[in-house]
Design a protein around this motif. Structure first.
Motif, mmCIF file in Angstrom:
data_model
loop_
_atom_site.group_PDB
_atom_site.id
_atom_site.type_symbol
_atom_site.label_atom_id
_atom_site.label_comp_id
_atom_site.label_asym_id
_atom_site.label_seq_id
_atom_site.Cartn_x
_atom_site.Cartn_y
_atom_site.Cartn_z
ATOM 1 N N LEU A 311 10.121 -10.595 -4.288
ATOM 2 C CA LEU A 311 9.276 -10.493 -5.480
ATOM 3 C C LEU A 311 7.836 -10.894 -5.179
ATOM 4 N N SER A 312 7.655 -11.959 -4.405
ATOM 5 C CA SER A 312 6.306 -12.498 -4.196
ATOM 6 C C SER A 312 5.598 -11.926 -2.975
ATOM 7 N N ILE A 313 6.357 -11.356 -2.012
ATOM 8 C CA ILE A 313 5.744 -10.846 -0.779
ATOM 9 C C ILE A 313 5.914 -9.327 -0.663
ATOM 10 N N THR A 314 7.168 -8.864 -0.751
ATOM 11 C CA THR A 314 7.430 -7.444 -0.509
ATOM 12 C C THR A 314 6.753 -6.558 -1.548
ATOM 13 N N ALA A 315 7.042 -6.814 -2.814
ATOM 14 C CA ALA A 315 6.520 -5.936 -3.872
ATOM 15 C C ALA A 315 4.993 -5.871 -3.879
ATOM 16 N N PRO A 316 4.271 -7.017 -3.861
ATOM 17 C CA PRO A 316 2.805 -6.928 -3.854
ATOM 18 C C PRO A 316 2.231 -6.233 -2.626
ATOM 19 N N SER A 317 2.971 -6.275 -1.510
ATOM 20 C CA SER A 317 2.435 -5.675 -0.280
ATOM 21 C C SER A 317 2.243 -4.170 -0.419
ATOM 22 N N TYR A 318 3.021 -3.512 -1.289
ATOM 23 C CA TYR A 318 2.865 -2.071 -1.447
ATOM 24 C C TYR A 318 1.523 -1.733 -2.083
ATOM 25 N N ILE A 319 0.993 -2.658 -2.856
ATOM 26 C CA ILE A 319 -0.318 -2.441 -3.468
ATOM 27 C C ILE A 319 -1.424 -2.833 -2.490
ATOM 28 N N THR A 320 -1.292 -4.004 -1.863
ATOM 29 C CA THR A 320 -2.358 -4.490 -0.990
ATOM 30 C C THR A 320 -2.490 -3.655 0.278
ATOM 31 N N THR A 321 -1.404 -2.965 0.679
ATOM 32 C CA THR A 321 -1.468 -2.138 1.892
ATOM 33 C C THR A 321 -1.325 -0.651 1.567
ATOM 34 N N SER A 322 -1.499 -0.281 0.315
ATOM 35 C CA SER A 322 -1.258 1.107 -0.083
ATOM 36 C C SER A 322 -2.135 2.093 0.691
ATOM 37 N N GLN A 323 -3.330 1.677 1.071
ATOM 38 C CA GLN A 323 -4.216 2.601 1.793
ATOM 39 C C GLN A 323 -3.642 2.992 3.151
ATOM 40 N N PHE A 324 -2.728 2.168 3.693
ATOM 41 C CA PHE A 324 -2.118 2.486 4.983
ATOM 42 C C PHE A 324 -0.786 3.214 4.815
ATOM 43 N N LEU A 325 -0.291 3.330 3.572
ATOM 44 C CA LEU A 325 0.995 3.959 3.300
ATOM 45 C C LEU A 325 0.858 5.314 2.628
ATOM 46 N N LEU A 326 -0.107 5.434 1.738
ATOM 47 C CA LEU A 326 -0.288 6.680 0.999
ATOM 48 C C LEU A 326 -0.617 7.835 1.945
ATOM 49 N N GLY A 327 0.096 8.929 1.788
ATOM 50 C CA GLY A 327 -0.170 10.120 2.595
ATOM 51 C C GLY A 327 0.433 10.100 3.981
ATOM 52 N N GLN A 328 1.004 8.965 4.415
ATOM 53 C CA GLN A 328 1.677 8.918 5.715
ATOM 54 C C GLN A 328 3.040 9.590 5.595
ATOM 55 N N ASN A 329 3.503 10.199 6.670
ATOM 56 C CA ASN A 329 4.774 10.930 6.643
ATOM 57 C C ASN A 329 5.925 10.032 6.202
#
Length: 379
Positions: A311-329
């Motif tokens: 809840l405190s690490i995994t979930a927020p990481s998708y927002i804080t690192t979204s620029q490295f995840l969005l559009g990647q295969n």
């Protein structure tokens, strides 16, 4: 239905499986078909890592798993015989894209016992996971091997390991990095020579077939996206070719360097539940030992702590690192259109699979229950 047997597979190990001869003897499978599906969505994989106890040098070798009765030169290319150092300590791990894997031998259990295996048919099994001689391998490699530093990612944080909460799912540290080559229904270890030979044999370009694993997700997607390097060693089936990664190399690095909030196998991991779906401390600790993790207590507090970190690490990481995840295969088009949505879907399944949704009920701003903390963002 007819497809069900393909989900449950038994791997038969040869005598002296952890020697050069044993490793290069094709390991046979029953209860599933290694080549029936052109994309090998139910393929089984084996992956061994070797440590030289004198120098700490590491190497990776992936034994070839073939259908029982398969013929060399027709159904598969004979595996390469690896050159092992004197007194080599070999550990092997197994993974599958199906439901389960179990190990056996043709010698009334003597060969799997000699190889110090867990996940043996008719004994304690671990879903998709099995291993041989893992504890002895880690006992040597933890003290002898040179582990590369983590480095820093493009997000300004230390690079992830298999024990980073930004990486894990409900069954951490499972499955392997092994890649086989397949052309038509002919299977082989992935080497430069085999790729060329497969094309001649089958008349078509070989396809890489891989295991959907935490380590491969890390090595093949998350590390490249964040500008981090994989942990690799010599490919003992192709010594002059590129180095390769493995589950155990990642677990060596995680054990040595993931000191803050390590994500360790929790009591409600589906692979360590008993037949009644109840946490089983003995299974949990057998699994942990096989992936270089310390013993557990098996208490509900362990599961709660794991869920709280999700809840405190995994979930927020998708927002804080979204620029490295969005559009990647995406690793799996059926579960996300890109790496960002794939990670979100994976989180949702894990949140429920570990019973976190029961332990930590969540609501949106209107007080309406939500399935997981990422549901409003990812879906």
């Amino acid at each position: 239905m007819a497809a069900a047997p393909a989900l449950n597979c038994v791997v038969t190990l040869p005598p002296n499986a952890l020697t050069a001869k044993g490793l290069s003897t094709p390991w046979t499978v029953t209860g599933c078909d290694q080549t029936a599906n052109p994309t090998c969505t139910k393929l089984r994989f084996a992956e061994c890592t070797v440590v030289d106890p004198a120098t700490g040098a590491l190497g990776v070798y992936s034994p070839l798993l073939v259908n029982q009765g398969a013929v060399a030169g027709k159904d598969f290319i004979a595996p390469v015989v690896p050159q092992l150092p004197a007194n080599a300590v070999v550990g092997c791990w197994f993974g599958t894209n199906g439901a389960t894997t179990a190990l056996t031998d043709a010698n009334n259990g003597a060969d799997v016992k000699a190889a110090n295996c867990i996940g043996i048919q008719g004994q304690t099994t671990f879903g998709q996971f099995a291993a041989c001689n893992a504890q002895n391998f880690f006992a040597t490699a933890n003290t002898k091997a040179q582990i590369p530093p983590l480095g820093m990612g493009k997000n300004g944080q230390p690079c992830y390991t298999t024990r980073s909460f930004e990486v894990i799912d409900m069954d951490p540290s499972d499955n392997v990095v092994t890649t086989y080559s397949q052309a038509g229904k002919v299977l082989a270890q992935k080497t430069a020579a085999n790729v060329a030979q497969l094309q001649k044999m089958a008349g078509t370009t070989p396809t890489d077939v891989t295991n959907g694993s935490d380590s491969l997700l890390l090595d093949g997607a998350l590390r490249p996206a964040s500008g981090c390097a994989d942990v690799t060693a010599a490919n003992l089936a192709d010594p002059t070719g590129p180095q390769v990664g493995s589950l155990s190399l990642n677990e060596l690095q995680a054990n040595a360097l993931q000191t803050k909030n390590p994500a360790l196998v929790p009591p409600t991991d589906p692979f360590v539940l008993d037949a009644n779906g109840t946490p089983n401390l003995a299974k949990q600790n057998m699994y942990r030992a096989a992936v270089n993790q310390p013993p557990a207590t098996g208490t509900p507090a362990e599961t709660m702590a794991f869920c709280q970190n999700m809840l405190s690490i995994t979930a927020p990481s998708y927002i804080t690192t979204s620029q490295f995840l969005l559009g990647q295969n995406t690793p799996d088009p059926a579960n996300g259109i890109d790496l960002f949505t794939f990670m979100g879907q994976r989180f949702q399944a894990s949140w429920a699979g570990l019973t976190c949704n029961t332990l930590i009920p969540l609501t949106d701003t209107n007080g309406t229950p939500v399935r997981s903390p990422v549901a409003p963002v990812i879906l």
